[in-house]
Design a protein around this motif. Structure first.
Motif, PDB file in Angstrom:
ATOM      1  N   ILE A 262       7.142 -18.293  -4.348  1.00 25.77           N
ATOM      2  CA  ILE A 262       5.700 -18.519  -4.432  1.00 25.77           C
ATOM      3  C   ILE A 262       5.374 -19.822  -3.694  1.00 25.77           C
ATOM      4  O   ILE A 262       5.880 -20.897  -4.065  1.00 25.77           O
ATOM      5  CB  ILE A 262       5.255 -18.592  -5.907  1.00 25.77           C
ATOM      6  N   VAL A 263       4.580 -19.702  -2.654  1.00 33.81           N
ATOM      7  CA  VAL A 263       4.277 -20.871  -1.824  1.00 33.81           C
ATOM      8  C   VAL A 263       2.848 -21.329  -2.138  1.00 33.81           C
ATOM      9  O   VAL A 263       1.873 -20.585  -1.930  1.00 33.81           O
ATOM     10  CB  VAL A 263       4.441 -20.534  -0.328  1.00 33.81           C
ATOM     11  N   LEU A 264       2.751 -22.548  -2.652  1.00 35.72           N
ATOM     12  CA  LEU A 264       1.453 -23.091  -3.068  1.00 35.72           C
ATOM     13  C   LEU A 264       0.696 -23.672  -1.872  1.00 35.72           C
ATOM     14  O   LEU A 264       1.278 -23.899  -0.806  1.00 35.72           O
ATOM     15  CB  LEU A 264       1.657 -24.165  -4.136  1.00 35.72           C
ATOM     16  N   ALA A 267       2.262 -26.811  -0.129  1.00 34.62           N
ATOM     17  CA  ALA A 267       3.694 -26.834   0.220  1.00 34.62           C
ATOM     18  C   ALA A 267       3.911 -27.474   1.581  1.00 34.62           C
ATOM     19  O   ALA A 267       3.050 -27.385   2.466  1.00 34.62           O
ATOM     20  CB  ALA A 267       4.240 -25.407   0.232  1.00 34.62           C
ATOM     21  N   ASP A 268       5.066 -28.092   1.751  1.00 33.04           N
ATOM     22  CA  ASP A 268       5.472 -28.631   3.057  1.00 33.04           C
ATOM     23  C   ASP A 268       5.932 -27.427   3.900  1.00 33.04           C
ATOM     24  O   ASP A 268       7.018 -26.879   3.683  1.00 33.04           O
ATOM     25  CB  ASP A 268       6.613 -29.633   2.834  1.00 33.04           C
ATOM     26  N   LEU A 269       5.127 -27.026   4.855  1.00 32.51           N
ATOM     27  CA  LEU A 269       5.403 -25.765   5.547  1.00 32.51           C
ATOM     28  C   LEU A 269       6.630 -25.821   6.445  1.00 32.51           C
ATOM     29  O   LEU A 269       7.302 -24.799   6.634  1.00 32.51           O
ATOM     30  CB  LEU A 269       4.175 -25.313   6.347  1.00 32.51           C
ATOM     31  N   ASP A 270       6.935 -26.993   6.992  1.00 31.83           N
ATOM     32  CA  ASP A 270       8.146 -27.108   7.818  1.00 31.83           C
ATOM     33  C   ASP A 270       9.383 -26.773   6.997  1.00 31.83           C
ATOM     34  O   ASP A 270      10.190 -25.925   7.361  1.00 31.83           O
ATOM     35  CB  ASP A 270       8.303 -28.559   8.332  1.00 31.83           C
ATOM     36  N   VAL A 300      -2.368 -21.111   3.163  1.00 33.90           N
ATOM     37  CA  VAL A 300      -1.204 -21.383   4.044  1.00 33.90           C
ATOM     38  C   VAL A 300      -0.537 -20.102   4.556  1.00 33.90           C
ATOM     39  O   VAL A 300       0.395 -20.167   5.356  1.00 33.90           O
ATOM     40  CB  VAL A 300      -0.143 -22.252   3.317  1.00 33.90           C
ATOM     41  N   HIS A 301      -1.002 -18.962   4.077  1.00 34.98           N
ATOM     42  CA  HIS A 301      -0.335 -17.694   4.390  1.00 34.98           C
ATOM     43  C   HIS A 301      -0.100 -17.495   5.885  1.00 34.98           C
ATOM     44  O   HIS A 301       1.025 -17.235   6.341  1.00 34.98           O
ATOM     45  CB  HIS A 301      -1.169 -16.534   3.807  1.00 34.98           C
ATOM     46  N   ASP A 302      -1.150 -17.626   6.699  1.00 34.54           N
ATOM     47  CA  ASP A 302      -1.025 -17.278   8.120  1.00 34.54           C
ATOM     48  C   ASP A 302      -0.062 -18.218   8.840  1.00 34.54           C
ATOM     49  O   ASP A 302       0.800 -17.775   9.605  1.00 34.54           O
ATOM     50  CB  ASP A 302      -2.399 -17.316   8.807  1.00 34.54           C
ATOM     51  N   GLU A 303      -0.211 -19.503   8.551  1.00 35.49           N
ATOM     52  CA  GLU A 303       0.646 -20.488   9.218  1.00 35.49           C
ATOM     53  C   GLU A 303       2.114 -20.307   8.799  1.00 35.49           C
ATOM     54  O   GLU A 303       3.030 -20.362   9.637  1.00 35.49           O
ATOM     55  CB  GLU A 303       0.144 -21.902   8.863  1.00 35.49           C
ATOM     56  N   LEU A 304       2.322 -20.081   7.519  1.00 32.82           N
ATOM     57  CA  LEU A 304       3.691 -19.871   7.032  1.00 32.82           C
ATOM     58  C   LEU A 304       4.309 -18.643   7.702  1.00 32.82           C
ATOM     59  O   LEU A 304       5.467 -18.678   8.154  1.00 32.82           O
ATOM     60  CB  LEU A 304       3.678 -19.682   5.505  1.00 32.82           C
ATOM     61  N   ILE A 440      12.932 -24.837  -7.685  1.00 31.61           N
ATOM     62  CA  ILE A 440      11.741 -25.545  -7.204  1.00 31.61           C
ATOM     63  C   ILE A 440      12.078 -26.171  -5.857  1.00 31.61           C
ATOM     64  O   ILE A 440      13.035 -26.960  -5.750  1.00 31.61           O
ATOM     65  CB  ILE A 440      11.292 -26.620  -8.218  1.00 31.61           C
ATOM     66  N   ASN A 441      11.329 -25.789  -4.843  1.00 33.00           N
ATOM     67  CA  ASN A 441      11.545 -26.243  -3.459  1.00 33.00           C
ATOM     68  C   ASN A 441      12.973 -26.007  -2.969  1.00 33.00           C
ATOM     69  O   ASN A 441      13.508 -26.770  -2.161  1.00 33.00           O
ATOM     70  CB  ASN A 441      11.159 -27.719  -3.308  1.00 33.00           C
ATOM     71  N   ARG A 442      13.602 -24.987  -3.476  1.00 27.70           N
ATOM     72  CA  ARG A 442      14.902 -24.501  -2.989  1.00 27.70           C
ATOM     73  C   ARG A 442      15.038 -23.074  -3.509  1.00 27.70           C
ATOM     74  O   ARG A 442      14.301 -22.656  -4.398  1.00 27.70           O
ATOM     75  CB  ARG A 442      16.047 -25.396  -3.471  1.00 27.70           C
ATOM     76  N   HIS A 443      16.005 -22.351  -2.956  1.00 24.76           N
ATOM     77  CA  HIS A 443      16.197 -20.981  -3.453  1.00 24.76           C
ATOM     78  C   HIS A 443      17.648 -20.580  -3.213  1.00 24.76           C
ATOM     79  O   HIS A 443      18.186 -20.764  -2.135  1.00 24.76           O
ATOM     80  CB  HIS A 443      15.263 -19.992  -2.726  1.00 24.76           C
ATOM     81  N   GLY A 444      18.285 -20.044  -4.255  1.00 27.26           N
ATOM     82  CA  GLY A 444      19.616 -19.481  -4.089  1.00 27.26           C
ATOM     83  C   GLY A 444      20.755 -20.463  -4.291  1.00 27.26           C
ATOM     84  O   GLY A 444      21.897 -20.111  -4.038  1.00 27.26           O
ATOM     85  N   VAL A 445      20.447 -21.666  -4.746  1.00 25.82           N
ATOM     86  CA  VAL A 445      21.529 -22.619  -5.024  1.00 25.82           C
ATOM     87  C   VAL A 445      22.247 -22.152  -6.293  1.00 25.82           C
ATOM     88  O   VAL A 445      21.613 -21.841  -7.301  1.00 25.82           O
ATOM     89  CB  VAL A 445      20.953 -24.044  -5.231  1.00 25.82           C
ATOM     90  N   ASN A 446      23.568 -22.084  -6.199  1.00 26.52           N
ATOM     91  CA  ASN A 446      24.350 -21.465  -7.268  1.00 26.52           C
ATOM     92  C   ASN A 446      25.558 -22.358  -7.574  1.00 26.52           C
ATOM     93  O   ASN A 446      26.586 -22.250  -6.935  1.00 26.52           O
ATOM     94  CB  ASN A 446      24.786 -20.065  -6.765  1.00 26.52           C
ATOM     95  N   ASP A 447      25.405 -23.280  -8.516  1.00 29.14           N
ATOM     96  CA  ASP A 447      26.480 -24.220  -8.837  1.00 29.14           C
ATOM     97  C   ASP A 447      27.375 -23.658  -9.939  1.00 29.14           C
ATOM     98  O   ASP A 447      26.897 -22.982 -10.854  1.00 29.14           O
ATOM     99  CB  ASP A 447      25.883 -25.553  -9.319  1.00 29.14           C
TER     100      ASP A 447
END
Ligand code: NAD
Length: 485
Positions: A262-264, A267-270, A300-304, A440-447
């Motif tokens: 979910i991109v608010l 969000a920092d688009l870069d 931000v949808h179009d730019e993202l 949050i601001n990452r995805h898929g980190v699995n420690d």
């Protein structure tokens, strides 16, 4: 043909895939073909184990269990650390085989093997002690965690070695023995790893057999197996649960996901575009916890979407051994056809726009261009179901509340993520996601120390962390009368 590709042909001509059973390497069973997804052609043969080999492996594992569980925890840890080091050392030899059967770029196969070693070391370094529940005038109660016995491990084809090694580390560290079955699509690298393990573990502690789906079903029904640790699809997971009920086996199910990002609006688009593209396309999108749908605020949808499409177009797609390749083919024909059919359906929908990719590559093998598609709603199967391939839908939403509601719809709940600059708001939204891991601001980190698993139909139970280790154990409460009574 590149040099690395040539060497693997030579190596395969000399290497015979064999099962590891009771400390012996066996080539029993009729051979089946293993397909190279970069060509769609069979490139090697592997023996298929049957009922007899399964019975033999389970008996060996049962005999070995008595000695293995009696070893002090530090000794089991030391043996697993020795194995981790040997696996890391063998990584350059096994990686080409893993690439060839799975399709992933050679550098990513090397990474999978190295990370497997790291995970084995980390999982077998977690604390595992009895717990004193209480000690007072009612008596002393100690929680004693004991191994279950013989564990059956069943793994899929997307990370054949890494996912299998999670099971090896957790089952063996906790004092169980293991009968492990890789996917019939990708049995070879796991059998090669078994050869590395052969002289490190006492005979029968680790058994690895290549078998088909019927072999897996045989494991789930086997009276000599005490627990099944399964990683794979939801449909098969349900079959495992049903079959395991006959013997009331313990089960852990790590199943599919349809993770929403979910991109608010702030969000920092870069950062966000780069991270989401990496998650959606790494391993050709074949990751249980990959981003599989993106809900982007309308601001931000179009730019993202434009930025993610740029990343997708820039990816170098090719066979594992091509120079600089970043994404390989889909692993097998069935999955390739499934992803293409989801894509065809999406493209036929009113409002759908393909911003990058859009179909199969014109070459042999199961290649699909990294694809970004907008304009779909949640009635599109590409949004509502797990695609498990390199095609990412980006969906426009009016606000975060709408996004959370849509992310939570459906039967899956493995992971999800919130992307934005306001930490407190992100944390509040993350708590509302119905999934086993909310990033949050990452995805898929699995420690290794963090329990991992799915809500709803994405799984049953947790792996990793002390909680995951306990799922390979049985709890005994030892309840003593107070001193002097
Ligand atoms: P799959 O369910 O088809 O096969 C997985 C394994 O189960 C294979 O080894 C297969 O031979 C075996 N099997 C098949 N039928 C069986 C039966 N009746 N009884 C016992 N075993 C049986 O899954 P797949 O296509 O190999 O893997 C892709 C799926 O795995 C995706 O849905 C993905 O999301 C999921 N996955 C989940 C995780 C996780 O940790 N949650 C990790 C990786 C993959």
């Amino acid at each position: 043909m590149p040099a690395t590709d040539f060497r693997i042909e030579e190596a395969l001509a000399q290497w015979q895939p064999r099962h590891l059973v009771g400390g012996e390497l066996l080539a029993q069973g009729a051979p089946f073909g293993v397909v190279d997804p970069s060509s769609g052609e069979v490139f090697a043969e592997c023996p298929e184990a049957g009922v007899e080999e399964l019975d033999c492996a389970v008996s060996s594992a049962r005999v070995a269990w008595h000695g293995w569980k009696a070893q002090p925890l530090e000794k089991r840890r030391a043996v697993l650390h020795t194995f981790a080091a040997a696996l890391e050392e063998a990584a350059p030899l096994i990686a080409p085989l893993l690439s060839r059967e799975q399709g992933k770029p050679l550098s990513q196969a090397e990474m999978e093997l190295k990370v497997s070693g790291t995970h084995i070391r980390h999982l077998s370094s977690l604390p595992l002690e009895d717990e004193l529940l209480r000690k007072d005038d009612r008596g002393a109660v100690v929680l004693n965690w004991r191994p279950l016995g013989v564990v059956g491990g069943i793994s899929p084809w997307n990370f054949p070695v890494a996912l299998a090694m999670h099971k090896v580390a957790q089952a063996l560290y906790t004092g169980n023995t293991l009968v492990l079955k890789p996917s019939p699509y990708t049995p070879l690298a796991t059998l090669a790893v078994a050869e590395v393990a052969k002289d490190i573990f006492p005979a029968g502690v680790l058994n690895v057999l290549a078998g088909g789906n019927a072999f897996g079903a045989g494991m789930t029904a086997h009276a000599g197996i005490d627990k099944i640790s399964f990683t794979g699809s939801v449909a098969t997971g349900k079959r495992v649960m049903e079959s395991a009920s006959a013997t009331l086996k313990r089960i852990t199910l790590e199943l599919g996901g349809n993770d929403a990002a979910i991109v608010l609006e702030n969000a920092d688009l870069d950062v966000t575009a780069a991270a989401l593209a990496r998650s959606a396309f790494y391993n050709c999108g074949q990751i249980c916890m990959a981003v599989k749908r993106i809900y982007a605020h309308e601001a931000v949808h179009d730019e993202l979407a434009v930025r993610i499409a740029e990343k997708a177009r820039a990816l170098k797609v090719g066979s594992a051994f091509e120079e600089g390749v970043e994404m390989g083919p889909v692993q097998n024909r069935m999955q390739y056809e499934k992803v293409l059919s989801l894509l065809d359906d999406s493209k036929s929908r009113e409002g759908a726009t393909v911003l990058a990719g859009g179909g199969a590559l014109d070459r042999p093998g199961y290649f699909i261009a990294p694809t970004v598609i907008t304009g779909l709603d949640d009635t599109a199967p590409l949004v509502a179901e797990e695609q498990f391939g390199p095609v990412i839908p980006i969906v426009r939403v009016r606000n975060a509340e709408e996004a959370v509601e849509r992310a939570n719809a459906g039967n899956l709940g493995l992971g999800g993520s919130i992307w934005g600059r306001d930490g407190a708001r992100c944390a509040e939204l993350a708590r509302q996601l119905d999934c086993g891991t909310a990033w949050i601001n990452r995805h898929g980190v699995n420690d290794s120390d963090v329990p991992f698993g799915g809500m709803k139909e994405s799984g049953y139970g947790r792996e990793h962390g002390v909680m995951g280790l306990h799922s390979y154990m049985e709890l005994q409460a030892i309840n003593a009368i107070p001193p002097g009574n």
